[in-house]
Structures are given as structure tokens and as C-alpha cells.
Design a protein around this motif. Structure first.
Motif, mmCIF file in Angstrom:
data_model
loop_
_atom_site.group_PDB
_atom_site.id
_atom_site.type_symbol
_atom_site.label_atom_id
_atom_site.label_comp_id
_atom_site.label_asym_id
_atom_site.label_seq_id
_atom_site.Cartn_x
_atom_site.Cartn_y
_atom_site.Cartn_z
ATOM 1 N N ARG A 43 0.821 -1.202 0.000
ATOM 2 C CA ARG A 43 0.000 0.000 0.000
ATOM 3 C C ARG A 43 0.862 1.262 0.000
ATOM 4 N NH1 ARG A 43 -2.141 0.842 6.242
ATOM 5 N NH2 ARG A 43 -0.060 0.861 7.185
ATOM 6 N N LEU A 44 0.227 2.328 -0.437
ATOM 7 C CA LEU A 44 0.782 3.665 -0.289
ATOM 8 C C LEU A 44 0.051 4.330 0.867
ATOM 9 C CD1 LEU A 44 0.769 4.944 -3.993
ATOM 10 C CD2 LEU A 44 2.629 3.798 -2.771
ATOM 11 N N ILE A 45 0.744 5.201 1.568
ATOM 12 C CA ILE A 45 0.138 6.036 2.594
ATOM 13 C C ILE A 45 0.162 7.462 2.055
ATOM 14 C CG2 ILE A 45 0.253 6.848 4.986
ATOM 15 C CD1 ILE A 45 -0.086 3.765 4.697
ATOM 16 N N GLU A 79 9.965 5.160 -17.275
ATOM 17 C CA GLU A 79 9.638 4.128 -16.300
ATOM 18 C C GLU A 79 8.471 4.622 -15.463
ATOM 19 O OE1 GLU A 79 11.704 1.227 -12.959
ATOM 20 O OE2 GLU A 79 12.796 3.009 -13.609
ATOM 21 N N GLY A 80 7.551 3.715 -15.164
ATOM 22 C CA GLY A 80 6.419 4.103 -14.339
ATOM 23 C C GLY A 80 5.482 2.946 -14.092
ATOM 24 N N ILE A 81 4.488 3.204 -13.244
ATOM 25 C CA ILE A 81 3.461 2.199 -12.998
ATOM 26 C C ILE A 81 2.082 2.808 -13.233
ATOM 27 C CG2 ILE A 81 4.847 0.896 -11.333
ATOM 28 C CD1 ILE A 81 2.975 2.031 -9.106
ATOM 29 N N GLN A 82 1.174 1.947 -13.646
ATOM 30 C CA GLN A 82 -0.255 2.230 -13.663
ATOM 31 C C GLN A 82 -0.842 1.219 -12.693
ATOM 32 O OE1 GLN A 82 0.196 1.524 -17.985
ATOM 33 N NE2 GLN A 82 -1.608 2.842 -18.120
ATOM 34 N N PHE A 83 -1.869 1.636 -11.943
ATOM 35 C CA PHE A 83 -2.404 0.696 -10.961
ATOM 36 C C PHE A 83 -3.886 0.886 -10.729
ATOM 37 C CE2 PHE A 83 -0.945 4.310 -8.392
ATOM 38 C CZ PHE A 83 -2.033 4.536 -7.562
ATOM 39 N N LEU A 84 -4.478 -0.174 -10.181
ATOM 40 C CA LEU A 84 -5.815 -0.140 -9.604
ATOM 41 C C LEU A 84 -5.637 -0.357 -8.108
ATOM 42 C CD1 LEU A 84 -7.760 -2.376 -12.150
ATOM 43 C CD2 LEU A 84 -7.718 0.128 -12.022
ATOM 44 N N ALA A 85 -6.500 0.264 -7.318
ATOM 45 C CA ALA A 85 -6.353 0.166 -5.862
ATOM 46 C C ALA A 85 -7.679 0.505 -5.188
ATOM 47 C CB ALA A 85 -5.264 1.128 -5.375
ATOM 48 N N GLU A 86 -7.675 0.328 -3.877
ATOM 49 C CA GLU A 86 -8.790 0.745 -3.040
ATOM 50 C C GLU A 86 -8.244 1.722 -2.002
ATOM 51 O OE1 GLU A 86 -10.674 -2.777 -1.561
ATOM 52 O OE2 GLU A 86 -11.417 -3.316 -3.552
ATOM 53 N N ALA A 87 -8.937 2.838 -1.841
ATOM 54 C CA ALA A 87 -8.481 3.911 -0.954
ATOM 55 C C ALA A 87 -9.394 4.007 0.262
ATOM 56 C CB ALA A 87 -8.491 5.237 -1.705
ATOM 57 N N TYR A 88 -8.780 4.055 1.439
ATOM 58 C CA TYR A 88 -9.547 4.135 2.682
ATOM 59 C C TYR A 88 -8.937 5.170 3.611
ATOM 60 C CZ TYR A 88 -11.448 -0.230 0.975
ATOM 61 O OH TYR A 88 -12.047 -1.172 0.194
ATOM 62 N N CYS A 89 -9.800 6.034 4.128
ATOM 63 C CA CYS A 89 -9.386 6.972 5.167
ATOM 64 C C CYS A 89 -9.330 6.177 6.471
ATOM 65 C CB CYS A 89 -10.385 8.120 5.269
ATOM 66 S SG CYS A 89 -9.858 9.413 6.395
ATOM 67 N N LEU A 90 -8.180 6.182 7.112
ATOM 68 C CA LEU A 90 -7.998 5.382 8.322
ATOM 69 C C LEU A 90 -8.648 6.086 9.511
ATOM 70 C CD1 LEU A 90 -4.301 4.268 7.737
ATOM 71 C CD2 LEU A 90 -6.394 2.963 7.319
ATOM 72 N N THR A 91 -9.505 5.344 10.215
ATOM 73 C CA THR A 91 -10.191 5.902 11.376
ATOM 74 C C THR A 91 -9.773 5.218 12.673
ATOM 75 O OG1 THR A 91 -12.067 4.445 10.970
ATOM 76 C CG2 THR A 91 -12.194 6.665 10.047
ATOM 77 N N ASP A 92 -9.353 3.949 12.593
ATOM 78 C CA ASP A 92 -8.865 3.246 13.773
ATOM 79 C C ASP A 92 -7.582 3.933 14.243
ATOM 80 O OD1 ASP A 92 -8.707 0.643 15.508
ATOM 81 O OD2 ASP A 92 -6.717 0.866 14.574
ATOM 82 N N SER A 93 -7.538 4.323 15.514
ATOM 83 C CA SER A 93 -6.412 5.122 16.004
ATOM 84 C C SER A 93 -5.067 4.416 15.865
ATOM 85 C CB SER A 93 -6.645 5.576 17.442
ATOM 86 O OG SER A 93 -6.825 4.470 18.297
ATOM 87 N N LEU A 94 -4.999 3.115 16.134
ATOM 88 C CA LEU A 94 -3.733 2.396 16.007
ATOM 89 C C LEU A 94 -3.304 2.283 14.547
ATOM 90 C CD1 LEU A 94 -1.427 0.919 17.389
ATOM 91 C CD2 LEU A 94 -2.794 -1.174 17.310
ATOM 92 N N ALA A 95 -4.213 1.939 13.661
ATOM 93 C CA ALA A 95 -3.895 1.840 12.233
ATOM 94 C C ALA A 95 -3.448 3.192 11.689
ATOM 95 C CB ALA A 95 -5.105 1.327 11.449
ATOM 96 N N LYS A 96 -4.140 4.245 12.106
ATOM 97 C CA LYS A 96 -3.801 5.602 11.665
ATOM 98 C C LYS A 96 -2.415 5.998 12.171
ATOM 99 C CE LYS A 96 -5.674 10.274 12.020
ATOM 100 N NZ LYS A 96 -6.777 11.081 12.530
#
Length: 142
Positions: A43-45, A79-96
Motif C-alpha cells: 500500500r501507499l500512505i 519508467e512508471g506504474i499504472q495501478f488499480l487500488a482501493e483507498a480508505y481513510c484510516l479511522t482506527d487510532s492504532l492503524a492511523k
């Protein structure tokens, strides 16, 4: 979890700006964001407020597309990438907190700007690299 191939991981680590394409119903928007790559979780952050146009669209539809591209004028250095992904705003305090720590290691100045923390979970990546052969492709799927 299937690891992203090393050639793709190395490229993602070498860059710092991602271009995202988001949509919901009739609304489409693109945005460029600084990112940190969490290769352990494929993942990317990114940091962006939920109130931005792309933030609102990602909340309505987490399925996005994007690119990361090296900036060059020489066709043999493309050079580069194209991608598909799913984006989620992190709400869980530990995950965030964990994601923010990864991001701040790469972009420490960001601690001065309050923002929401998002994860961009890759589902498919196509890497193009002209250094070794014209239009050389490497594919990865979740």
C-alpha cells in the motif's frame, strides 16, 4: 499476501508523488499526492483531507486508479506504474498512528499540517520500464 516484484518495489521507493484518479457517478477528479510506500502491506500512505474533491470521491467510491511516473525527456529512460487500488481513510487510532509513522519517516515536514491519513491498497500494478527493452512490462495482481 503475494509480494510485489522487487523491480516494482524499487521503483515505487525511488519516487514520491502519485497521481490518483477518483470517480463516483458523474463526478471524476485527479489529484497528485506525496506518498510513502509500505511494501509489507502492498500500500501507499497519503495525507489528504476528507473535504478535498478527491477525498470526498474516495469516501463515496474507494476504487481508484493511479500512476507513478519518472520524469524524463528520454524515451529510453521512461519508467512508471499504472495501478488499480482501493483507498480508505484510516479511522482506527492504532492503524492511523502506524500509517502516519511510515509517512512521517519519508516526509517529516508533514507533521506541521493536520490532515487525514489514507491507505491506497494496490490490487493490480503494471510496471513499464524502457531501460532494458522498449516497453518492457511487469504485471502484479493481488
Amino acid at each position: 499476501m503475494q509480494a510485489i516484484p522487487e523491480i516494482i518495489r524499487d521503483f515505487i521507493h525511488s519516487q514520491h508523488v502519485v497521481s490518483l484518479a477518483c470517480y463516483y457517478e458523474e463526478s471524476i477528479w485527479c489529484a497528485n499526492c506525496f506518498y510513502a510506500f509500505d511494501e509489507n502491506n502492498n500500500r501507499l500512505i497519503i495525507l489528504t483531507k476528507e473535504t478535498t474533491q478527491h477525498g470526498r470521491l474516495m469516501q463515496l467510491n474507494p476504487r481508484i486508479a493511479g500512476t507513478i511516473a519518472k520524469q524524463t525527456e528520454k524515451i529510453t529512460e521512461i519508467e512508471g506504474i499504472q495501478f488499480l487500488a482501493e483507498a480508505y481513510c484510516l479511522t482506527d487510532s492504532l492503524a492511523k498512528e502506524n500509517a502516519l509513522e511510515i509517512y512521517l519517516q519519508r516526509h517529516p515536514i508533514a507533521k506541521l499540517i493536520p490532515s487525514n491519513v489514507w491507505e491506497i491498497k494496490f490490487t493490480e500494478i503494471k510496471h513499464t520500464n524502457n531501460k532494458f527493452a522498449f516497453a518492457n512490462k511487469t504485471l502484479w495482481r493481488k
